[in-house]
Design a protein around this motif. Structure first.
Motif, short mmCIF file in Angstrom:
data_model
loop_
_atom_site.label_atom_id
_atom_site.label_comp_id
_atom_site.label_asym_id
_atom_site.label_seq_id
_atom_site.Cartn_x
_atom_site.Cartn_y
_atom_site.Cartn_z
N ARG A 34 0.83 -1.37 0.03
CA ARG A 34 0.07 0.08 -0.01
C ARG A 34 0.65 1.31 -0.04
NH1 ARG A 34 -2.91 -2.80 4.11
NH2 ARG A 34 -1.96 -1.62 5.62
N HIS A 35 1.91 1.41 0.80
CA HIS A 35 2.58 2.45 0.88
C HIS A 35 4.00 2.32 1.41
CE1 HIS A 35 2.24 2.57 5.35
NE2 HIS A 35 0.85 2.23 4.98
N ARG A 36 4.89 3.10 1.64
CA ARG A 36 6.18 3.33 1.98
C ARG A 36 6.45 4.51 2.85
NH1 ARG A 36 10.33 0.53 -2.50
NH2 ARG A 36 11.63 1.52 -1.06
N PRO A 37 7.19 4.57 3.65
CA PRO A 37 7.97 3.62 4.37
C PRO A 37 7.00 3.07 5.56
CG PRO A 37 8.29 5.90 5.28
CD PRO A 37 7.52 5.98 4.03
N LEU A 38 7.38 1.68 5.83
CA LEU A 38 6.65 1.03 6.68
C LEU A 38 7.36 1.59 8.19
CD1 LEU A 38 7.29 -2.51 5.15
CD2 LEU A 38 5.51 -0.83 4.77
N VAL A 39 6.29 1.69 9.16
CA VAL A 39 6.56 2.08 10.59
C VAL A 39 6.12 0.97 11.36
CG1 VAL A 39 6.14 3.77 12.29
CG2 VAL A 39 6.19 4.68 9.89
N VAL A 40 6.98 0.31 12.32
CA VAL A 40 6.65 -0.64 13.13
C VAL A 40 6.97 -0.04 14.76
CG1 VAL A 40 6.88 -2.99 14.02
CG2 VAL A 40 6.99 -2.26 11.53
N ASP A 41 5.92 0.12 15.49
CA ASP A 41 6.20 0.41 16.69
C ASP A 41 6.30 -0.67 17.62
OD1 ASP A 41 5.78 1.41 19.53
OD2 ASP A 41 4.58 3.25 18.83
N LEU A 42 7.41 -0.72 18.20
CA LEU A 42 7.88 -2.04 19.18
C LEU A 42 7.84 -1.60 20.59
CD1 LEU A 42 10.67 -3.75 16.94
CD2 LEU A 42 8.20 -4.43 16.99
N THR A 43 7.35 -0.26 20.85
CA THR A 43 7.82 0.11 22.18
C THR A 43 7.00 -0.80 23.33
OG1 THR A 43 5.98 1.73 21.86
CG2 THR A 43 8.04 2.44 21.62
N GLY A 44 5.85 -1.41 22.81
CA GLY A 44 5.19 -2.42 23.70
C GLY A 44 5.38 -3.64 23.58
N VAL A 45 6.72 -4.16 22.93
CA VAL A 45 7.34 -5.47 23.11
C VAL A 45 8.18 -5.60 24.33
CG1 VAL A 45 8.45 -7.08 21.60
CG2 VAL A 45 7.01 -5.54 20.51
N GLN A 46 7.93 -6.85 24.83
CA GLN A 46 8.88 -7.25 26.00
C GLN A 46 9.91 -8.58 25.31
OE1 GLN A 46 5.53 -7.40 26.76
NE2 GLN A 46 5.71 -5.11 27.22
N LEU A 47 9.48 -9.16 24.20
CA LEU A 47 10.45 -10.41 24.00
C LEU A 47 10.21 -10.27 22.45
CD1 LEU A 47 12.09 -12.71 24.69
CD2 LEU A 47 10.06 -14.20 24.70
N LEU A 48 11.36 -10.19 21.66
CA LEU A 48 11.57 -10.18 20.37
C LEU A 48 12.35 -11.43 20.12
CD1 LEU A 48 10.55 -8.57 18.00
CD2 LEU A 48 12.56 -7.35 17.88
N GLN A 49 11.64 -12.47 19.50
CA GLN A 49 12.51 -13.82 19.23
C GLN A 49 13.26 -13.48 17.71
OE1 GLN A 49 10.43 -17.25 19.70
NE2 GLN A 49 10.42 -17.09 21.90
N SER A 50 14.16 -14.54 17.38
CA SER A 50 15.08 -14.19 16.17
C SER A 50 14.22 -14.30 15.02
CB SER A 50 16.09 -15.42 16.26
OG SER A 50 15.55 -16.70 16.13
N MET A 51 13.16 -15.14 14.86
CA MET A 51 12.33 -15.13 13.69
C MET A 51 11.55 -13.57 13.34
SD MET A 51 11.51 -16.79 10.97
CE MET A 51 10.47 -17.82 10.53
N ALA A 52 11.50 -13.02 14.30
CA ALA A 52 10.64 -11.69 14.23
C ALA A 52 11.81 -10.72 13.59
CB ALA A 52 10.14 -11.05 15.53
#
Length: 108
Positions: A34-52
């Motif tokens: 749909r559009h660029r750039p992509l914005v991802v807000d990870l401020t609510g993430v406690q654990l980010l595994q390698s696949m992510a």
């Protein structure tokens, strides 16, 4: 958990395991169409595994922008994996813990 913010950013919260990484890939793929750039807000993430992390790396060529809370394990992972070199990363200050009204900070 993945939702969308008012400006179309992808809001991610909780732990992002294998199933969460798959959901994140679906969301990023749809957003990239749909559009660029992509914005991802990870401020609510406690654990980010390698696949992510791998999913995020896959979308750096689409102008990926990340929001990450400073001083967290997620911020460390983002730096260690080199995402800061291939994507725009905004580090926000941690939210201070709420204080109880009428409580003196030195006396609890």
């Amino acid at each position: 958990r993945i939702t969308h913010g008012p400006a179309g950013e992808i809001l991610v919260a909780g732990s992002v395991d294998l199933s969460g990484a798959r959901a994140l890939r679906r969301e990023l793929t749809a957003a990239a169409m749909r559009h660029r750039p992509l914005v991802v807000d990870l401020t609510g993430v406690q654990l980010l595994q390698s696949m992510a992390i791998a999913v995020l790396h896959d979308f750096t060529e689409h102008g990926l922008r990340l929001r990450v809370r400073s001083g967290t394990a997620v911020a460390s992972v983002i730096r260690i994996t080199g995402l800061t070199h291939v994507a725009e990363v905004e580090f926000s200050e941690p939210t201070p813990p709420p204080t109880t009204a009428g409580t003196h900070p030195d006396r609890g």
